[in-house]
Every structure is written in structure tokens, then in C-alpha cells.
Motif scaffolding. Structure first.
Motif: not given
Length: 116
Positions: A98-116
Motif C-alpha cells: 500500500h502506498h500512502h502519500v500524505p500532505l501537510l499543508l498551510n498557505p505558505y508551505g507544505f511537506s510530505t512523506y511516505r505514510g502507511s
């Protein structure tokens, strides 16, 4: 419940809650450079999109891109963001996983990681 082999979850860190209503497109990037749309949808009240792909057949190994229409999301909340969209390109090497691609978001930035 069976879910898509590729899923996502968007959290709006500026509001401290899931980002509901974010339009999402999943594409496979072919060796020719062509992007083939495989699925699309919108995050639910929990900020999740569980049905980008059907549970079967499993996606084949390759390069994929998941694009979030963050401009539409921020506009719906009366916010002006710096990034009108966020595109995350990733390699899928183990189609049985399973490939989970989360996004942490705010108006002036974002980050991501491989989730589970």
C-alpha cells in the motif's frame, strides 16, 4: 473494506484539522513523458481520499504523480495561498504494498512523506 493501493490524507496545519474538499489527480508518468490520468477525487471530511484506484488490479511499478489543487481549497476557505497546486512525484517499486502519500499543508508551505 478494500481501499485503493494508493491513498492520500491532507492536513491543514494552519487550521489544525483535516483539509476537506481538496481536488486530487493521480497520474502515471510513462517513459515517453506522457502523463496518464489514473484517478481523481476530492478529500473527504477526514481529509482522506481512499478511492483513487480500484483495489485490483494492482498498479505496476513506475513513476507516479499526485497533484493537489491547493488553490481551489484555499479559495473555498477565503485564504490566499502561495502554492496554487502541489505535485508530488514518487516511485512505486513494490506494487503489492500500500502506498500512502500524505500532505501537510498551510498557505505558505507544505511537506510530505511516505505514510502507511
Amino acid at each position: 473494506m478494500s481501499t485503493s493501493p494508493i491513498t492520500t490524507h491532507v492536513l491543514d496545519t494552519s487550521r489544525g484539522r483535516p483539509a476537506e474538499g481538496v481536488p486530487v489527480v493521480l497520474e502515471r508518468l510513462e517513459d515517453s513523458g506522457e502523463a496518464v490520468v489514473l484517478g481523481r477525487g476530492e478529500t473527504d471530511a477526514d481529509g482522506r481520499l481512499r478511492d483513487l484506484l480500484p483495489p485490483e488490479p494492482r498498479p505496476k511499478p513506475g513513476t507516479y504523480r499526485i497533484t493537489f489543487d491547493t488553490g481551489a481549497y484555499f479559495a473555498a476557505h477565503g485564504t490566499t495561498g502561495f502554492y496554487p497546486s502541489v505535485a508530488i512525484t514518487f516511485h512505486l517499486r513494490a506494487p503489492e504494498e500500500h502506498h500512502h502519500v500524505p500532505l501537510l499543508l498551510n498557505p505558505y508551505g507544505f511537506s510530505t512523506y511516505r505514510g502507511s
